[in-house]
Design a protein around this motif. Structure first.
Motif, short mmCIF file in Angstrom:
data_model
loop_
_atom_site.label_atom_id
_atom_site.label_comp_id
_atom_site.label_asym_id
_atom_site.label_seq_id
_atom_site.Cartn_x
_atom_site.Cartn_y
_atom_site.Cartn_z
N ALA A 1 0.83 -1.21 0.00
CA ALA A 1 0.00 0.00 0.00
C ALA A 1 0.86 1.26 0.00
CB ALA A 1 -0.94 0.00 1.20
N SER A 2 1.96 1.24 0.75
CA SER A 2 2.86 2.40 0.79
C SER A 2 3.50 2.64 -0.57
CB SER A 2 3.95 2.17 1.84
OG SER A 2 3.40 2.01 3.13
N SER A 3 3.88 1.55 -1.25
CA SER A 3 4.47 1.68 -2.58
C SER A 3 3.48 2.29 -3.57
CB SER A 3 4.93 0.32 -3.08
OG SER A 3 5.92 -0.23 -2.24
N TYR A 4 2.23 1.86 -3.49
CA TYR A 4 1.23 2.38 -4.42
C TYR A 4 0.93 3.84 -4.14
CZ TYR A 4 0.58 -2.65 -4.96
OH TYR A 4 0.78 -3.99 -5.17
N LEU A 5 1.04 4.25 -2.87
CA LEU A 5 0.84 5.66 -2.53
C LEU A 5 1.93 6.52 -3.18
CD1 LEU A 5 -0.84 7.66 -0.81
CD2 LEU A 5 0.84 7.31 1.02
N VAL A 6 3.17 6.04 -3.14
CA VAL A 6 4.28 6.76 -3.78
C VAL A 6 4.05 6.87 -5.28
CG1 VAL A 6 6.75 6.67 -4.30
CG2 VAL A 6 5.94 6.11 -2.00
N GLU A 7 3.62 5.77 -5.90
CA GLU A 7 3.37 5.78 -7.34
C GLU A 7 2.28 6.79 -7.70
OE1 GLU A 7 4.74 3.45 -9.99
OE2 GLU A 7 6.26 3.54 -8.42
N ALA A 8 1.19 6.79 -6.94
CA ALA A 8 0.06 7.66 -7.25
C ALA A 8 0.41 9.13 -7.08
CB ALA A 8 -1.14 7.30 -6.38
N GLU B 1 -5.62 4.32 10.02
CA GLU B 1 -4.90 5.04 8.97
C GLU B 1 -3.92 6.02 9.59
OE1 GLU B 1 -7.97 8.58 7.84
OE2 GLU B 1 -8.62 6.53 7.39
N THR B 2 -2.98 6.46 8.77
CA THR B 2 -2.06 7.52 9.20
C THR B 2 -1.93 8.51 8.06
OG1 THR B 2 0.16 8.03 10.04
CG2 THR B 2 -0.01 6.26 8.41
N VAL B 3 -1.93 9.79 8.41
CA VAL B 3 -1.82 10.87 7.43
C VAL B 3 -0.37 11.30 7.38
CG1 VAL B 3 -2.58 13.18 6.78
CG2 VAL B 3 -4.17 11.61 7.92
N LEU B 4 0.23 11.22 6.21
CA LEU B 4 1.64 11.57 6.04
C LEU B 4 1.79 13.06 5.76
CD1 LEU B 4 2.66 8.50 3.85
CD2 LEU B 4 2.77 8.74 6.33
N ASP B 5 2.80 13.65 6.34
CA ASP B 5 3.04 15.08 6.20
C ASP B 5 3.83 15.34 4.93
OD1 ASP B 5 3.14 17.77 6.67
OD2 ASP B 5 4.76 17.67 8.15
N TRP B 6 3.17 15.15 3.79
CA TRP B 6 3.80 15.38 2.51
C TRP B 6 3.32 16.71 1.94
CZ3 TRP B 6 3.43 10.14 -0.62
CH2 TRP B 6 4.20 9.17 0.03
N GLY C 1 -1.24 17.79 -1.64
CA GLY C 1 -2.51 17.31 -1.13
C GLY C 1 -2.36 16.14 -0.18
N ALA C 2 -3.47 15.44 0.05
CA ALA C 2 -3.52 14.35 1.02
C ALA C 2 -2.64 13.17 0.61
CB ALA C 2 -4.97 13.88 1.18
N ALA C 3 -2.04 12.53 1.62
CA ALA C 3 -1.28 11.30 1.43
C ALA C 3 -1.57 10.43 2.64
CB ALA C 3 0.22 11.59 1.31
N VAL C 4 -2.41 9.41 2.45
CA VAL C 4 -2.90 8.59 3.56
C VAL C 4 -2.66 7.12 3.24
CG1 VAL C 4 -4.92 7.94 4.93
CG2 VAL C 4 -4.67 10.30 4.10
N VAL C 5 -2.18 6.39 4.24
CA VAL C 5 -2.04 4.94 4.10
C VAL C 5 -2.71 4.30 5.31
CG1 VAL C 5 0.23 4.89 5.25
CG2 VAL C 5 -0.42 3.02 3.71
N GLY C 6 -3.41 3.18 5.09
CA GLY C 6 -4.15 2.59 6.20
C GLY C 6 -4.59 1.17 5.92
N ALA C 7 -5.45 0.68 6.79
CA ALA C 7 -5.97 -0.69 6.67
C ALA C 7 -7.44 -0.70 7.02
CB ALA C 7 -5.19 -1.63 7.60
N GLY C 8 -8.17 -1.62 6.39
CA GLY C 8 -9.59 -1.78 6.67
C GLY C 8 -10.04 -3.15 6.22
#
Length: 265
Positions: A202-209, A233-238, A241-248
């Motif tokens: 999920a973290s890798s896909y966030l970087v790609e997006a 979830e955790t909100v990254l200080d990037w 705009g928003a950069a969020v990674v989490g689980a559900g």
């Protein structure tokens, strides 16, 4: 059917292949002029009471007819019992939750291309919701090429001596250039696999997006409700705009989709 199960059940095929193909030859020759009709319930009841082998034929025919119209039967009776297909059924279930959420918001779903287990050249669905047109991907490994952005993964691993394969989330809902929700589906009873391995992907896909596909991105690993009991979830200080990674769990998918879309309207 014999051809389809040859790899999965070679011993079974070895036992039934000769008589099955003999019957096929009879159908092609002696029954060539007979019109093929779909049996109704009376036909099946008559077959079932006619003794062997007709009773067995009636059972098989009834299952095939039911599988044509009863998707729950097809999924849970014919697909789920196969361990090699169980995870893919979960993947499809998550896709269904995304589509259900879109329809509940009054969105129009347009089908673009067949679902594929490999790299897709483009999104399989076009979603028209309010003033926006969203892309919905099933296997989003071709997204960087489709949107003509550079893939950080490919650049970072360019020196590795192997054939590079693109990476991408199992499911991605994207408003190109603006917002993206990536869902990595993990069907397992092991929390470490769902959480740890899922977080890595999920973290890798966030970087790609966030590298050109969308200004704001949310990336979640989705697991069974028995393993993922609450959404986190955790909100990254990037910058930007928003950069969020989490689980559900799969029960949280509709809420994630609705939040992403409603906030954009």
């Amino acid at each position: 059917m014999v051809r389809d199960v040859r790899t999965a059940a070679p011993l079974l095929v070895g036992r039934i292949e000769r008589p099955v193909f003999t019957m096929i030859e009879v159908v092609k020759t002696d029954l060539a002029d007979v019109e093929a009709l779909c049996p109704d319930r009376l036909d099946l009841r008559s077959l079932a009471s006619s003794g062997r082998p007709w009773s067995t034929l009636a059972m098989v025919a009834a299952s095939l007819l039911r599988a044509q119209t009863d998707l729950d039967f097809l999924a849970f009776e014919l697909i789920e019992p196969d361990p090699e297909l169980e995870w893919r059924l979960f993947h499809l279930s998550v896709l269904g939750e995304v589509l259900a959420a879109v329809r509940s918001l009054g969105g129009r779903v347009l089908w673009r291309a067949p679902l594929s287990a490999g790299e897709s050249s483009g999104p399989q669905f076009e979603l028209r919701i309010g003033p926006h047109v969203w892309d919905l991907w099933f296997e989003a490994s071709g997204a960087a090429r489709h949107y003509r952005v550079a893939s950080p993964y490919k650049a970072a691993t360019a020196g590795v001596s192997r054939n590079q394969r693109a990476i991408g989330a199992d499911i991605m809902l994207c408003l190109p250039g603006k917002r993206a929700l990536m869902l990595e589906c993990k069907w397992s009873g092991h929390g470490s696999y769902v959480g740890r391995d899922g977080y890595h992907q999920a973290s890798s896909y966030l970087v790609e997006a966030r590298s050109g596909i969308a200004d704001e991105a949310w990336s979640f690993v989705i697991g069974p409700e028995e393993v993922v009991r609450s959404q986190s979830e955790t909100v990254l200080d990037w910058p930007g705009g928003a950069a969020v990674v989490g689980a559900g769990s799969i029960n949280h998918v509709r809420g994630l989709v609705r939040l992403l879309i409603v906030d954009s309207l």
